[in-house]
Design an enzyme around this catalytic site. Sequence first.
Site, short mmCIF file in Angstrom:
data_model
loop_
_atom_site.label_atom_id
_atom_site.label_comp_id
_atom_site.label_asym_id
_atom_site.label_seq_id
_atom_site.Cartn_x
_atom_site.Cartn_y
_atom_site.Cartn_z
N LYS A 22 17.00 44.42 41.64
CA LYS A 22 18.28 44.97 41.16
C LYS A 22 18.05 46.29 40.41
O LYS A 22 18.71 47.28 40.65
CB LYS A 22 18.94 43.96 40.20
CG LYS A 22 20.07 44.55 39.40
CD LYS A 22 20.72 43.54 38.48
CE LYS A 22 20.10 43.45 37.10
NZ LYS A 22 20.46 44.54 36.19
N ASN A 23 17.05 46.27 39.50
CA ASN A 23 16.86 47.45 38.66
C ASN A 23 16.25 48.64 39.40
O ASN A 23 16.26 49.75 38.90
CB ASN A 23 16.01 47.09 37.42
CG ASN A 23 16.81 46.27 36.42
OD1 ASN A 23 18.01 46.04 36.61
ND2 ASN A 23 16.15 45.81 35.37
N CYS A 115 27.47 46.11 24.29
CA CYS A 115 26.71 45.20 25.12
C CYS A 115 26.20 44.10 24.22
O CYS A 115 25.77 44.37 23.10
CB CYS A 115 25.55 45.96 25.74
SG CYS A 115 24.42 44.90 26.59
N ARG A 120 22.92 49.73 22.37
CA ARG A 120 22.22 50.37 23.48
C ARG A 120 22.68 51.82 23.60
O ARG A 120 23.52 52.15 24.43
CB ARG A 120 22.45 49.61 24.78
CG ARG A 120 21.86 48.22 24.73
CD ARG A 120 22.00 47.49 26.03
NE ARG A 120 21.07 47.94 27.04
CZ ARG A 120 20.93 47.36 28.23
NH1 ARG A 120 21.67 46.33 28.55
NH2 ARG A 120 20.06 47.82 29.12
N ASP A 306 13.26 41.53 29.67
CA ASP A 306 14.12 40.79 30.61
C ASP A 306 13.59 39.40 30.94
O ASP A 306 14.25 38.65 31.66
CB ASP A 306 14.29 41.60 31.91
CG ASP A 306 15.22 42.78 31.75
OD1 ASP A 306 15.89 42.87 30.70
OD2 ASP A 306 15.29 43.62 32.66
N ARG A 398 25.56 38.71 38.25
CA ARG A 398 25.27 40.14 38.14
C ARG A 398 23.84 40.45 38.60
O ARG A 398 23.58 41.55 39.08
CB ARG A 398 25.40 40.59 36.68
CG ARG A 398 26.82 40.65 36.18
CD ARG A 398 26.85 41.25 34.79
NE ARG A 398 25.88 42.34 34.75
CZ ARG A 398 25.16 42.66 33.69
NH1 ARG A 398 25.28 42.02 32.57
NH2 ARG A 398 24.29 43.65 33.76
C1 UD1 Z 1 16.57 48.94 31.62
C2 UD1 Z 1 16.88 47.73 32.47
C3 UD1 Z 1 17.08 46.50 31.59
C4 UD1 Z 1 15.87 46.31 30.67
C5 UD1 Z 1 15.56 47.59 29.91
C6 UD1 Z 1 14.27 47.51 29.12
C7 UD1 Z 1 18.01 48.62 34.42
C8 UD1 Z 1 19.26 48.71 35.21
N1 UD1 Z 1 18.09 47.98 33.23
O1 UD1 Z 1 17.70 49.18 30.78
O2 UD1 Z 1 17.23 45.37 32.43
O3 UD1 Z 1 16.14 45.28 29.74
O4 UD1 Z 1 15.42 48.69 30.83
O5 UD1 Z 1 13.21 47.22 29.95
O6 UD1 Z 1 16.96 49.06 34.84
N2 UD1 Z 1 17.18 53.49 23.78
C9 UD1 Z 1 17.50 54.47 22.87
N3 UD1 Z 1 18.15 55.59 23.32
C10 UD1 Z 1 18.47 55.77 24.64
C11 UD1 Z 1 18.13 54.78 25.55
C12 UD1 Z 1 17.48 53.64 25.10
O7 UD1 Z 1 17.21 54.33 21.68
O8 UD1 Z 1 19.04 56.81 24.98
C13 UD1 Z 1 16.48 52.27 23.34
C14 UD1 Z 1 17.23 50.99 23.67
O9 UD1 Z 1 18.20 50.69 22.69
C15 UD1 Z 1 16.13 49.98 23.75
C16 UD1 Z 1 14.97 50.78 24.35
O10 UD1 Z 1 15.28 52.15 24.08
O11 UD1 Z 1 15.76 49.55 22.46
C17 UD1 Z 1 14.76 50.58 25.83
O12 UD1 Z 1 15.97 50.77 26.51
P1 UD1 Z 1 16.02 51.35 27.99
O13 UD1 Z 1 14.66 51.40 28.58
O14 UD1 Z 1 16.79 52.63 27.97
O15 UD1 Z 1 16.90 50.27 28.74
P2 UD1 Z 1 17.81 50.56 30.00
O16 UD1 Z 1 17.20 51.65 30.79
O17 UD1 Z 1 19.22 50.69 29.59
#
Ligand code: UD1
Length: 418
Positions: A22-23, A115, A120, A306, A398
């Site tokens: 999915k990801n 969320c 997030r 995850d 999902r």
């Molecule tokens: C992706 C995955 C999700 C997984 C996560 C972490 C997909 C569709 N989703 O989510 O299943 O749980 O990676 O492996 O691939 N953060 C910030 N600022 C940002 C973005 C993130 O501070 O702009 C923080 C987040 O709050 C979190 C950490 O960074 O603590 C990691 O998040 P991130 O890797 O961005 O998660 P996603 O890419 O949203």
Amino acid sequence: MDKFFIHGGAHLRGTVSISGSKNSSLPILAATLLTRERCVIHRVPDLSDIRYMLEILRYLGADVSFSAGTVTVEARKVGWEAPYDLVRRMRASVCVLGPILARCGRSKVSLPGGCVIGDRPIDLHLRGLEALGTRITLSKGYVVAETSALTGTRLSLRGPHGSTVLGTDNVMMAACLARGTTIIEDAALEPEVADLARFLRAMGARIHGEGTGCLEIEGVEELHGAEHTVISDRIEAGTFAVAAAIVRGEILLENAPSEHMGSIIEALRQAGASVEEEKNGLRVQAGDPLRPFRLRTGTYPGFPTDMQAQFCALAVTVPGRSEIADEVFPNRFMHISELKRMGAHIDLRGNVAVIDGIPRLSGAPVMASDLRASAALVLAGLQAENTTTVSRVYHIDRGYERIDAKLRAVGANIERRP
Ligand code: UD1
């Protein structure tokens, strides 16, 4: 709204075929917006998150078809606005921001919204796009990004909890069509990011260094259509591995991406399960007694956040004290209160779940709250005495393709009812 009725205690044995990731699929589908030519993506799992993404692509003007795991997208024209009603359903829809911006020079995408797994933010996505020469404004719940020309630069995507997966995807996709070379430092190492890089390369992008933490992207004028097969879903495979362990059964995970599952395999072995690589997959087998274990989530190749909820469910059934810390999403513990309703002994200390295992959970009505927390409740139901009903299973739909049918095929007593 459907519910799952699980009659626990069935022994699981057999083969489960693991679906495409999915990801990986979600950002790859977003990347098809980078070209006016036709893209064909194979092994896309049939999930509601995928259907949301296809709806967004259609809304933006692309011709989209999805049949038997293959998605075809032709985005001859691309609109620049992704509205709240579409984006709010799934956080990953934020990854259309970079491609629309690169294709149209401007992009207006609703902020993905709250969320249940905690705060997030998307500040790192925006910081990266700004570094490429984008003006970003936030207005009435929307991110408005505009650029006269994306321009390559050196930037870092490191945040307080490590690097960002979708942020890396967004900036990498935009950089493919920027002038000059972009160096992304502290890029996410997740295999799904590398899969996206492979697809972008097939489209004509010049990307080097995926999986090293430092991506180098030489911008090109245009990308072209491409065909790609998505990697297997390591989280789905990990979830079925825990299903085998939690009932002390044996499952062959066909097509499991063992090369991406190092930390998950290590965690299973730490708990005393046997994990063997075979020609067509991974065989996971467990018997009593399992051992308590300690885990700490981290960015790849660390233990994935995850999989945290599913291992909490496993720990609950292993006599002795286990400890599971989530460093990536410190508030991602919605499953704990529901597991407690099934008799689990869990004490949440900050971002650490301290779990004192018991031999058998007791079935109860529980409610799914987010995707992986819901998977943990299904796993717990497989082990529990009597019947567990899991409501709001749309959260599971999902991210898991026919999870109930796959579990039934290996002997689980699980039914879906409206
Ligand atoms: C992706 C995955 C999700 C997984 C996560 C972490 C997909 C569709 N989703 O989510 O299943 O749980 O990676 O492996 O691939 N953060 C910030 N600022 C940002 C973005 C993130 O501070 O702009 C923080 C987040 O709050 C979190 C950490 O960074 O603590 C990691 O998040 P991130 O890797 O961005 O998660 P996603 O890419 O949203």
